[in-house]
Design a protein around this motif. Structure first.
Motif, PDB file in Angstrom:
ATOM      1  N   PRO A  82       0.822  -1.211   0.000  1.00  9.66           N
ATOM      2  CA  PRO A  82       0.000   0.000   0.000  1.00  9.66           C
ATOM      3  C   PRO A  82       0.861   1.269   0.000  1.00  9.66           C
ATOM      4  N   ALA A  83       0.356   2.309  -0.652  1.00 14.00           N
ATOM      5  CA  ALA A  83       1.045   3.598  -0.691  1.00 14.00           C
ATOM      6  C   ALA A  83      -0.008   4.694  -0.784  1.00 14.00           C
ATOM      7  N   ILE A  84       0.415   5.913  -0.521  1.00 16.73           N
ATOM      8  CA  ILE A  84      -0.455   7.079  -0.659  1.00 16.73           C
ATOM      9  C   ILE A  84       0.284   8.135  -1.473  1.00 16.73           C
ATOM     10  N   LEU A  85      -0.374   8.619  -2.516  1.00 10.75           N
ATOM     11  CA  LEU A  85       0.106   9.763  -3.285  1.00 10.75           C
ATOM     12  C   LEU A  85      -0.800  10.949  -2.971  1.00 10.75           C
ATOM     13  N   CYS A  86      -0.285  12.155  -3.163  1.00 13.44           N
ATOM     14  CA  CYS A  86      -1.113  13.338  -2.920  1.00 13.44           C
ATOM     15  C   CYS A  86      -0.680  14.460  -3.843  1.00 13.44           C
ATOM     16  N   ASN A  87      -1.554  15.478  -3.957  1.00 16.35           N
ATOM     17  CA  ASN A  87      -1.155  16.674  -4.683  1.00 16.35           C
ATOM     18  C   ASN A  87      -0.630  17.706  -3.691  1.00 16.35           C
ATOM     19  N   LEU A  88      -0.225  18.849  -4.205  1.00 18.45           N
ATOM     20  CA  LEU A  88       0.407  19.851  -3.346  1.00 18.45           C
ATOM     21  C   LEU A  88      -0.601  20.648  -2.531  1.00 18.45           C
ATOM     22  N   ARG A  89      -1.876  20.360  -2.707  1.00 23.24           N
ATOM     23  CA  ARG A  89      -2.889  20.985  -1.858  1.00 23.24           C
ATOM     24  C   ARG A  89      -2.821  20.436  -0.434  1.00 23.24           C
ATOM     25  N   ALA A  90      -2.339  19.215  -0.289  1.00 19.19           N
ATOM     26  CA  ALA A  90      -2.284  18.562   1.020  1.00 19.19           C
ATOM     27  C   ALA A  90      -1.066  19.041   1.807  1.00 19.19           C
ATOM     28  N   THR A  91      -1.290  19.406   3.050  1.00 20.06           N
ATOM     29  CA  THR A  91      -0.211  19.705   3.987  1.00 20.06           C
ATOM     30  C   THR A  91      -0.040  18.495   4.899  1.00 20.06           C
ATOM     31  N   VAL A  92       1.150  17.935   4.916  1.00 17.63           N
ATOM     32  CA  VAL A  92       1.381  16.675   5.621  1.00 17.63           C
ATOM     33  C   VAL A  92       1.787  16.944   7.064  1.00 17.63           C
ATOM     34  N   GLU A  93       1.058  16.355   8.000  1.00 20.87           N
ATOM     35  CA  GLU A  93       1.433  16.422   9.415  1.00 20.87           C
ATOM     36  C   GLU A  93       2.381  15.294   9.784  1.00 20.87           C
ATOM     37  N   ARG A  94       2.000  14.067   9.424  1.00 22.06           N
ATOM     38  CA  ARG A  94       2.856  12.921   9.756  1.00 22.06           C
ATOM     39  C   ARG A  94       2.446  11.723   8.901  1.00 22.06           C
ATOM     40  N   THR A  95       3.358  10.761   8.811  1.00 20.36           N
ATOM     41  CA  THR A  95       3.105   9.522   8.078  1.00 20.36           C
ATOM     42  C   THR A  95       3.606   8.355   8.915  1.00 20.36           C
ATOM     43  N   GLU A  96       3.030   7.185   8.659  1.00 21.78           N
ATOM     44  CA  GLU A  96       3.509   5.969   9.319  1.00 21.78           C
ATOM     45  C   GLU A  96       3.143   4.770   8.463  1.00 21.78           C
ATOM     46  N   ASP A  97       4.125   3.941   8.173  1.00 24.07           N
ATOM     47  CA  ASP A  97       3.894   2.684   7.469  1.00 24.07           C
ATOM     48  C   ASP A  97       3.860   1.564   8.498  1.00 24.07           C
ATOM     49  N   VAL A  98       2.831   0.735   8.425  1.00 26.80           N
ATOM     50  CA  VAL A  98       2.566  -0.277   9.445  1.00 26.80           C
ATOM     51  C   VAL A  98       2.618  -1.657   8.800  1.00 26.80           C
ATOM     52  N   LEU A  99       3.489  -2.532   9.292  1.00 27.36           N
ATOM     53  CA  LEU A  99       3.518  -3.919   8.845  1.00 27.36           C
ATOM     54  C   LEU A  99       2.652  -4.749   9.785  1.00 27.36           C
ATOM     55  N   LEU A 100       1.756  -5.535   9.224  1.00 24.26           N
ATOM     56  CA  LEU A 100       0.851  -6.355  10.016  1.00 24.26           C
ATOM     57  C   LEU A 100       1.502  -7.695  10.342  1.00 24.26           C
ATOM     58  N   PRO A 101       0.995  -8.376  11.374  1.00 27.81           N
ATOM     59  CA  PRO A 101       1.573  -9.691  11.727  1.00 27.81           C
ATOM     60  C   PRO A 101       1.590 -10.627  10.535  1.00 27.81           C
ATOM     61  N   LEU A 102       2.683 -11.344  10.399  1.00 29.62           N
ATOM     62  CA  LEU A 102       2.866 -12.251   9.261  1.00 29.62           C
ATOM     63  C   LEU A 102       2.366 -13.651   9.622  1.00 29.62           C
ATOM     64  N   THR A 103       1.463 -14.160   8.813  1.00 29.22           N
ATOM     65  CA  THR A 103       1.019 -15.542   8.944  1.00 29.22           C
ATOM     66  C   THR A 103       1.898 -16.416   8.057  1.00 29.22           C
ATOM     67  N   PRO A 104       2.553 -17.437   8.631  1.00 28.56           N
ATOM     68  CA  PRO A 104       3.439 -18.281   7.817  1.00 28.56           C
ATOM     69  C   PRO A 104       2.715 -18.830   6.594  1.00 28.56           C
ATOM     70  N   GLY A 105       3.375 -18.692   5.454  1.00 25.90           N
ATOM     71  CA  GLY A 105       2.821 -19.198   4.211  1.00 25.90           C
ATOM     72  C   GLY A 105       1.974 -18.198   3.450  1.00 25.90           C
ATOM     73  N   LEU A 106       1.667 -17.053   4.073  1.00 26.73           N
ATOM     74  CA  LEU A 106       0.868 -16.027   3.406  1.00 26.73           C
ATOM     75  C   LEU A 106       1.717 -14.778   3.170  1.00 26.73           C
ATOM     76  N   HIS A 107       1.222 -13.893   2.309  1.00 23.50           N
ATOM     77  CA  HIS A 107       1.947 -12.671   1.995  1.00 23.50           C
ATOM     78  C   HIS A 107       1.950 -11.717   3.184  1.00 23.50           C
ATOM     79  N   ARG A 108       3.035 -10.992   3.336  1.00 20.99           N
ATOM     80  CA  ARG A 108       3.072  -9.900   4.308  1.00 20.99           C
ATOM     81  C   ARG A 108       2.124  -8.803   3.862  1.00 20.99           C
ATOM     82  N   ARG A 109       1.374  -8.245   4.801  1.00 22.16           N
ATOM     83  CA  ARG A 109       0.447  -7.150   4.522  1.00 22.16           C
ATOM     84  C   ARG A 109       0.797  -5.952   5.386  1.00 22.16           C
ATOM     85  N   GLY A 110       0.291  -4.792   4.990  1.00 24.86           N
ATOM     86  CA  GLY A 110       0.562  -3.589   5.778  1.00 24.86           C
ATOM     87  C   GLY A 110      -0.403  -2.474   5.451  1.00 24.86           C
ATOM     88  N   PHE A 111      -0.296  -1.396   6.200  1.00 24.79           N
ATOM     89  CA  PHE A 111      -1.076  -0.182   5.971  1.00 24.79           C
ATOM     90  C   PHE A 111      -0.117   0.971   5.693  1.00 24.79           C
TER      91      PHE A 111
END
Length: 248
Positions: A82-111
């Motif tokens: 997952p990713a987020i794009l924005c235009n220059l109208r947006a003023t960014v306060e903060r960002t955080e990339d979150v990796l979710l718990p990994l289930t063996p045999g399945l793909h890693r997911r995140g927010f």
């Protein structure tokens, strides 16, 4: 088909924004067509799924953002897709990339998550791509709701590829806590998969209760969006929403 309102800020400080959610399949298809679709939708925010994650992934995602007159806000390989794009109208306060718990045999997911401002309106943003496995997907839906609740903002929007139809447990859980923007104010077309044979809605945008949904759906027939480009760009159809966010 009525046009969605353009992005603007109203005298009372309410911000009207356009949010696009789009699974881009690692940009393995026609990236020129992909950029044309995004450009035509003229979004303030793009919630990307399956952003490039491997060799020179930042360069590839930057190239897409530049072609669509946007910038990278957060995410990509650091959020497992997952990713987020924005235009220059947006003023960014903060960002955080979150990796979710990994289930063996399945793909890693995140927010991919961020808090942004559009003039006086403050907004939490989350892009997701949930699991193909139903029990893991339900857990991830709960994590998504918890993450939004913990962002410290009154208003938030989340979107992505849920890998589930509206009747599924995870989709229902999210729609119970948030507004399913298509169900609230349907616009355009409903089904997001597949571009060649649209028959199911597995991609969606959700908003917290205080946001007014002005319209949401697949931008079929939107000016500048052609069926040829939608078929060539990737293996999902995008979801476009116009939202009215109260001033904070």
């Amino acid at each position: 088909m009525a046009l969605l309102p353009d992005s603007h800020t109203e005298p009372d400080g309410f911000a009207v924004i356009r949010v696009l959610s789009y699974n881009v399949r690692s940009m393995r298809d026609d990236t020129t067509a992909l950029a044309r679709v995004i450009n035509a939708c003229d979004p303030d925010l793009v919630l990307v799924q399956e952003a490039p994650r491997f060799f020179r992934w930042r360069k590839k995602l930057s190239r897409l953002a530049r072609a669509a007159n946007l910038v990278i806000l957060t995410g990509g390989a650091t959020a497992a897709g997952p990713a987020i794009l924005c235009n220059l109208r947006a003023t960014v306060e903060r960002t955080e990339d979150v990796l979710l718990p990994l289930t063996p045999g399945l793909h890693r997911r995140g927010f991919a998550t961020a808090v942004v401002r559009f003039d006086g309106a403050r907004l939490g943003v989350l892009s997701c791509h949930l699991s193909l496995q139903k029990d893991e997907r339900l857990e991830q839906g709960g994590m998504l709701l918890d993450r939004l609740a913990g962002m410290g903002v009154e208003h938030a929007v989340a979107g992505g590829d849920l890998n589930e139809r509206p009747g599924g447990r995870t989709f229902r859980r999210m729609a119970d806590g948030l507004q399913d923007c298509w169900a609230t104010a349907p616009w355009g077309s409903e089904y997001t998969s597949t571009p060649a044979d649209p028959h199911q809605r597995i991609d969606a945008i959700f908003a917290t209760k205080g946001i007014e949904v002005l319209g949401c759906g697949v931008p079929v027939g939107h000016p500048g969006v052609t069926e040829t480009d939608l078929r060539a760009a990737t293996d999902h159809l995008p979801v476009l929403a116009a939202l009215k966010v109260p001033a904070s």
